[in-house]
Design a protein around this motif. Structure first.
Motif, PDB file in Angstrom:
ATOM      1  N   LEU A   1      77.179   9.790  51.641  1.00 52.77           N
ATOM      2  CA  LEU A   1      77.434  10.257  53.213  1.00 52.77           C
ATOM      3  C   LEU A   1      76.690   9.567  54.410  1.00 52.77           C
ATOM      4  O   LEU A   1      75.498   8.950  54.167  1.00 52.77           O
ATOM      5  N   THR A   2      77.506   9.382  55.348  1.00 50.61           N
ATOM      6  CA  THR A   2      76.914   8.654  56.464  1.00 50.61           C
ATOM      7  C   THR A   2      76.660   9.504  57.812  1.00 50.61           C
ATOM      8  O   THR A   2      77.546  10.279  57.986  1.00 50.61           O
ATOM      9  N   LEU A   3      75.551   9.347  58.400  1.00 48.41           N
ATOM     10  CA  LEU A   3      75.406  10.311  59.558  1.00 48.41           C
ATOM     11  C   LEU A   3      75.302   9.515  60.898  1.00 48.41           C
ATOM     12  O   LEU A   3      74.651   8.296  60.925  1.00 48.41           O
ATOM     13  N   ASP A   4      75.651   9.906  62.095  1.00 51.13           N
ATOM     14  CA  ASP A   4      75.263   9.515  63.231  1.00 51.13           C
ATOM     15  C   ASP A   4      74.313  10.574  63.892  1.00 51.13           C
ATOM     16  O   ASP A   4      74.218  11.463  63.559  1.00 51.13           O
ATOM     17  N   GLY A   5      73.611   9.759  64.874  1.00 53.17           N
ATOM     18  CA  GLY A   5      72.413  10.528  65.603  1.00 53.17           C
ATOM     19  C   GLY A   5      71.314  10.804  64.535  1.00 53.17           C
ATOM     20  O   GLY A   5      71.149  10.211  63.573  1.00 53.17           O
ATOM     21  N   VAL A   6      70.375  11.568  65.404  1.00 50.13           N
ATOM     22  CA  VAL A   6      69.083  11.768  64.653  1.00 50.13           C
ATOM     23  C   VAL A   6      68.836  13.051  64.028  1.00 50.13           C
ATOM     24  O   VAL A   6      68.811  14.150  64.784  1.00 50.13           O
ATOM     25  N   PRO A   7      68.811  13.189  62.525  1.00 49.12           N
ATOM     26  CA  PRO A   7      68.516  14.635  62.328  1.00 49.12           C
ATOM     27  C   PRO A   7      67.054  15.062  62.467  1.00 49.12           C
ATOM     28  O   PRO A   7      66.181  14.059  62.708  1.00 49.12           O
ATOM     29  N   ALA A   8      66.975  16.369  62.623  1.00 53.95           N
ATOM     30  CA  ALA A   8      65.389  17.003  62.637  1.00 53.95           C
ATOM     31  C   ALA A   8      65.052  17.860  61.511  1.00 53.95           C
ATOM     32  O   ALA A   8      66.012  18.104  60.658  1.00 53.95           O
ATOM     33  N   ALA A   9      63.693  18.133  61.666  1.00 56.82           N
ATOM     34  CA  ALA A   9      63.084  18.651  60.446  1.00 56.82           C
ATOM     35  C   ALA A   9      63.957  20.036  60.423  1.00 56.82           C
ATOM     36  O   ALA A   9      64.250  20.939  61.330  1.00 56.82           O
ATOM     37  N   GLY A  10      64.519  20.458  58.931  1.00 56.55           N
ATOM     38  CA  GLY A  10      65.101  21.749  59.060  1.00 56.55           C
ATOM     39  C   GLY A  10      66.562  21.696  59.072  1.00 56.55           C
ATOM     40  O   GLY A  10      67.134  22.640  58.759  1.00 56.55           O
ATOM     41  N   ASP A  11      67.234  20.687  59.552  1.00 57.38           N
ATOM     42  CA  ASP A  11      68.418  20.280  59.660  1.00 57.38           C
ATOM     43  C   ASP A  11      68.924  20.332  58.085  1.00 57.38           C
ATOM     44  O   ASP A  11      68.573  19.877  57.169  1.00 57.38           O
ATOM     45  N   HIS A  12      70.269  20.993  57.986  1.00 56.06           N
ATOM     46  CA  HIS A  12      71.013  21.098  56.774  1.00 56.06           C
ATOM     47  C   HIS A  12      72.575  20.554  56.826  1.00 56.06           C
ATOM     48  O   HIS A  12      73.098  20.787  57.793  1.00 56.06           O
ATOM     49  N   PHE A  13      72.999  19.783  55.793  1.00 56.06           N
ATOM     50  CA  PHE A  13      74.216  19.290  55.536  1.00 56.06           C
ATOM     51  C   PHE A  13      74.934  19.756  54.400  1.00 56.06           C
ATOM     52  O   PHE A  13      74.399  19.406  53.274  1.00 56.06           O
ATOM     53  N   ALA A  14      75.946  20.434  54.340  1.00 53.29           N
ATOM     54  CA  ALA A  14      76.381  20.989  52.859  1.00 53.29           C
ATOM     55  C   ALA A  14      77.666  19.996  52.666  1.00 53.29           C
ATOM     56  O   ALA A  14      78.476  19.517  53.323  1.00 53.29           O
ATOM     57  N   VAL A  15      77.744  19.531  51.313  1.00 48.14           N
ATOM     58  CA  VAL A  15      78.585  18.792  50.793  1.00 48.14           C
ATOM     59  C   VAL A  15      79.179  19.757  49.509  1.00 48.14           C
ATOM     60  O   VAL A  15      78.504  19.960  48.706  1.00 48.14           O
ATOM     61  N   GLY A  16      80.599  19.773  49.723  1.00 52.44           N
ATOM     62  CA  GLY A  16      81.482  20.503  48.536  1.00 52.44           C
ATOM     63  C   GLY A  16      82.633  20.141  48.497  1.00 52.44           C
ATOM     64  O   GLY A  16      83.324  19.072  48.929  1.00 52.44           O
ATOM     65  N   ARG A  17      83.484  20.861  47.541  1.00 53.40           N
ATOM     66  CA  ARG A  17      84.822  20.486  47.002  1.00 53.40           C
ATOM     67  C   ARG A  17      85.685  20.504  48.021  1.00 53.40           C
ATOM     68  O   ARG A  17      85.652  21.593  49.113  1.00 53.40           O
ATOM     69  N   THR A  18      86.595  19.669  48.336  1.00 50.94           N
ATOM     70  CA  THR A  18      87.680  19.897  49.447  1.00 50.94           C
ATOM     71  C   THR A  18      88.656  20.967  49.189  1.00 50.94           C
ATOM     72  O   THR A  18      88.761  21.542  50.041  1.00 50.94           O
ATOM     73  N   GLY A  19      89.154  20.981  47.782  1.00 48.18           N
ATOM     74  CA  GLY A  19      89.972  22.281  47.392  1.00 48.18           C
ATOM     75  C   GLY A  19      91.389  22.033  47.840  1.00 48.18           C
ATOM     76  O   GLY A  19      91.712  21.018  48.257  1.00 48.18           O
ATOM     77  N   ALA A  20      92.266  22.844  47.269  1.00 46.34           N
ATOM     78  CA  ALA A  20      93.637  22.972  47.273  1.00 46.34           C
ATOM     79  C   ALA A  20      94.278  22.936  48.557  1.00 46.34           C
ATOM     80  O   ALA A  20      93.607  23.719  49.468  1.00 46.34           O
ATOM     81  N   GLY A  21      95.332  22.290  48.611  1.00 51.97           N
ATOM     82  CA  GLY A  21      96.323  22.572  50.209  1.00 51.97           C
ATOM     83  C   GLY A  21      95.496  21.566  51.184  1.00 51.97           C
ATOM     84  O   GLY A  21      96.093  21.967  52.483  1.00 51.97           O
ATOM     85  N   SER A  22      94.597  20.819  50.862  1.00 51.63           N
ATOM     86  CA  SER A  22      94.120  20.469  52.012  1.00 51.63           C
ATOM     87  C   SER A  22      95.001  19.241  52.672  1.00 51.63           C
ATOM     88  O   SER A  22      95.754  18.546  52.049  1.00 51.63           O
ATOM     89  N   SER A  23      94.712  19.015  53.899  1.00 50.36           N
ATOM     90  CA  SER A  23      95.501  17.895  54.674  1.00 50.36           C
ATOM     91  C   SER A  23      94.568  16.884  54.888  1.00 50.36           C
ATOM     92  O   SER A  23      95.133  15.907  55.774  1.00 50.36           O
ATOM     93  N   ASP A  24      93.397  16.776  54.313  1.00 48.33           N
ATOM     94  CA  ASP A  24      92.637  15.456  54.426  1.00 48.33           C
ATOM     95  C   ASP A  24      93.296  14.351  53.875  1.00 48.33           C
ATOM     96  O   ASP A  24      93.927  14.353  52.978  1.00 48.33           O
ATOM     97  N   ASN A  25      93.125  13.180  54.743  1.00 49.01           N
ATOM     98  CA  ASN A  25      93.723  11.942  54.564  1.00 49.01           C
ATOM     99  C   ASN A  25      92.908  10.919  53.970  1.00 49.01           C
ATOM    100  O   ASN A  25      93.315   9.627  54.145  1.00 49.01           O
ATOM    101  N   GLY A  26      91.856  11.288  53.777  1.00 49.16           N
ATOM    102  CA  GLY A  26      90.654   9.964  53.502  1.00 49.16           C
ATOM    103  C   GLY A  26      91.078   9.083  52.353  1.00 49.16           C
ATOM    104  O   GLY A  26      91.082   7.943  52.531  1.00 49.16           O
ATOM    105  N   ASN A  27      91.791   9.442  51.412  1.00 45.41           N
ATOM    106  CA  ASN A  27      91.948   8.811  50.137  1.00 45.41           C
ATOM    107  C   ASN A  27      93.240   7.880  50.600  1.00 45.41           C
ATOM    108  O   ASN A  27      93.429   6.906  50.024  1.00 45.41           O
TER     109      ASN A  27
END
Length: 626
Positions: free
Chosen positions: A499-525
């Motif tokens: 995972l790559t981030l832009d900007g500067v995260p602060a204390a307490g910031d959260h980022f969630a990573v999860g399964r893309t799931g069925a029917g996605s229109s994601d074109n990354g691959n």
């Protein structure tokens, strides 16, 4: 008076023979291989009359064949090499046409397939785009198979050519040996036409095998191949036979039966048409098939690897997109052990497609190139845990090989003919990145997700949800584990994703990573799949698939052009040798016409001598009868 009559009759016969020889020359002006003949005249022995010698006229000393052995040998040499190059050029040009023609080559369907994947990356959920990818993938796989089939057909043509050439060589050799027997039995009284017939047969034989002929003292000719193998010695001819390749029974090789022994011939042993067939197979056909297979392996391996790193419309991880046969390993027909070798592609970047000979000496294995015999580095012991590794191919030894057993590894030769599309459901195309990431809405820092990619599709925790919590701007935890050091601009890696981030995260910031799931229109691959043709996957990461495809077309075209240029140059040399031979042995119509007039006039003069003698005899009879 009797002397005058005898002289005239002898002259009449001599000039009649001379006219017959001239007529024979003229009649054979267009006969291939004919050597002009010339009558040599000589004076008869004179008669001692006491007061001196009185001549007795002329006689035919010899009817001589005008020929020069050096000119004939040069013609044989150039003719055998011309036959080889013409055969090589004709077959190489056919491979060039297959590879370069838009209707039969790979370039068109190759571009269509990657254009279709690019279209899918623009609309990853489109059923039409997915159908197009599958359709073009099948068209590409079928084109690989068609090209491989055409190359296999050419290999079969070589087999047929060797078989028919062997039969013709044996026929010619037997006939030359028979003529040698006739000529050597009476070398001083040989028909000139018989010598021409033998020279023509020798020329035809050398056209098949290359080589030359060596004259013997008894008048016979010994014929040798380009590699020095004796085909005809005196009145004995060797027999050329076809034998199966000890590693590849579908392929024929040549052997020479001589004096009860069989000698297997390699491509350096023969020239002529047979040499051209063998050179084509080893220098053009096999490399083309191996490189075509290497491109097929490169496509399948790289596409499958990336496809397995994506997710399909059903929410499942991608599987192999293309199916591909394993590298071929054939044991030598003379092996005495029960050993087998099972091969698989281990490192695509080191795969070069060269056929490799593997030999077991009872304790260890060694590897050499099949074409040159040069030694190749080989590692491993051959077990499943530690396979033999050579040129990017891993081999596991099964059974019990015996000392001296040999195997031929063909890493890519069968790949093009066996490639296929492993999926038939458009929804199973893994166009999406299997994981997605997003920032918590309550984050107070400026950090935003700029990209996420899969680094290890086989990681068991890849699809496991993950929570990234920043302790401060330089530290974070993943699902409570850590803390880990965060460097701005550097990726965060966990569970097989990055995972790559832009900007500067602060204390307490959260980022969630999860399964893309069925029917996605994601074109990354899909984006990654569409650019794989430019991926530098071959030659230790220096050559892309596109470059390899272009290199194959260029290499085959270059081989065809070089063979064509060489054949054209050899044609000039052969024409020069033919002209030199014809200048000595060829029939010149103008010269024969002049000879005909000269001998005709001499014949008429001889007839006049006989007529004069007859008049003298008649005068004598009349004088005596009074």
């Amino acid at each position: 008076m009797a002397n005058v009559l005898s002289t005239g009759a002898g002259a009449l016969i001599a000039f009649q023979r001379a006219l017959a020889t001239v007529s024979h020359n003229v009649a054979n002006v267009a006969t291939e291989g004919y050597s002009r003949q010339r009558v040599d005249l000589a004076t008869r022995n004179p008669t001692d009359m006491g007061y001196g010698y009185v001549g007795n006229g002329v006689q035919v000393a010899d009817v001589r064949r005008v020929a020069d052995q050096l000119a004939t040998s040069r013609l044989l040499d150039t003719g055998g090499e011309l036959s080889r190059l013409q055969q090589l050029s004709a077959l190489a040009s056919r491979v060039d046409s297959l590879m370069s023609d838009s209707a039969t080559g790979l370039s068109g369907v190759w571009s269509n397939f990657f254009d279709a994947t690019t279209g899918l990356s623009s609309n990853a959920s489109s059923s039409a785009a997915r159908e197009e990818v599958l359709s073009d993938a099948n068209a590409l796989a079928n084109r690989f198979k068609q090209l491989s089939g055409q190359l296999d057909s050419l290999d079969n043509e070589v087999n047929s050519g060797l078989r028919s050439a062997a039969e013709e060589v044996n026929r010619l050799g037997a006939e030359i040996a028979r003529l040698n027997g006739e000529i050597s039995s009476n070398p001083n009284h040989v028909s000139n036409d018989l010598l021409d017939q033998r020279d023509r047969l020798v020329s035809e034989l050398v056209g098949f095998t290359g080589g030359t002929a060596v004259a013997q003292g008894d008048g016979s000719l010994n014929v040798f191949t380009a590699g020095g193998q004796a085909m005809v010695v005196g009145n004995t001819s060797a027999k050329l036979t076809t034998v199966t390749d000890p590693y590849r029974p579908e392929r024929l090789q040549l052997a020479l039966d001589a004096n009860g022994q069989q000698i297997q011939l390699n491509q350096t042993s023969l020239g002529g048409k047979i040499g051209g067939l063998m050179d084509f197979r080893s220098d053009v056909l096999d490399p083309a098939q191996a490189e075509l297979g290497r491109i097929a392996v490169g496509l399948a391996e790289t596409f499958n690897q990336q496809h397995r790193a994506g997710m399909d419309l059903n929410g499942q991880m991608g599987t192999d997109f293309f199916s591909l046969p394993a590298p071929k390993v054939n044991g030598h027909s003379g092996n005495t052990g029960t050993g087998t070798l099972t091969a698989s592609v281990g490192d695509l970047s080191k795969l070069d497609g060269q056929n490799v000979l593997l030999k077991f000496d009872g304790t260890a294995w060694s590897a050499t190139r099949a074409d040159t015999g040069a030694s190749i580095p080989l590692t491993g012991t051959g077990t499943a845990a530690d396979p033999l590794v050579v040129n990017g191919v891993a081999l596991v030894v099964g059974g019990a090989p015996a000392s001296g057993d040999r195997f031929l590894l063909q890493p890519t030769a069968a790949a093009a003919g066996g490639i296929g599309v492993a999926i038939d459901d458009p929804s199973r195309i893994a166009a999406a990145t299997p994981v997605k990431a997003q920032a918590d809405l309550d984050n107070v820092g400026t950090g935003k997700v700029s990209g996420i990619k899969v680094t290890d599709a086989a990681n068991a925790d890849l699809l496991t949800p993950a929570d990234i919590e920043f302790i401060d701007a330089t530290q974070y935890t993943v699902n409570g584990s850590g803390p880990f050091t965060y460097t701005p601009g550097q990726p965060i890696n966990a569970n097989g994703w990055s995972l790559t981030l832009d900007g500067v995260p602060a204390a307490g910031d959260h980022f969630a990573v999860g399964r893309t799931g069925a029917g996605s229109s994601d074109n990354g691959n899909a984006l990654k799949l569409s650019n794989l043709d430019d991926a530098k996957a071959l030659n230790n990461g220096t050559v892309s698939l596109n470059n390899a495809l272009g290199g194959l077309t260029t290499k085959v075209g270059s081989a065809a052009r070089q063979a064509d240029y060489a054949a054209e140059a050899q044609q000039i040399l052969h024409d020069q040798a033919q002209s030199a031979r014809d200048a000595i042995s060829g029939v010149n119509i103008d010269e024969e016409a002049a000879n005909m007039i000269r001998f005709q006039q001499a014949y008429q003069a001889a007839a006049q001598v006989i007529s004069t003698a007859d008049s003298m005899f008649q005068s004598l009879i009349s004088a005596v009868s009074r």
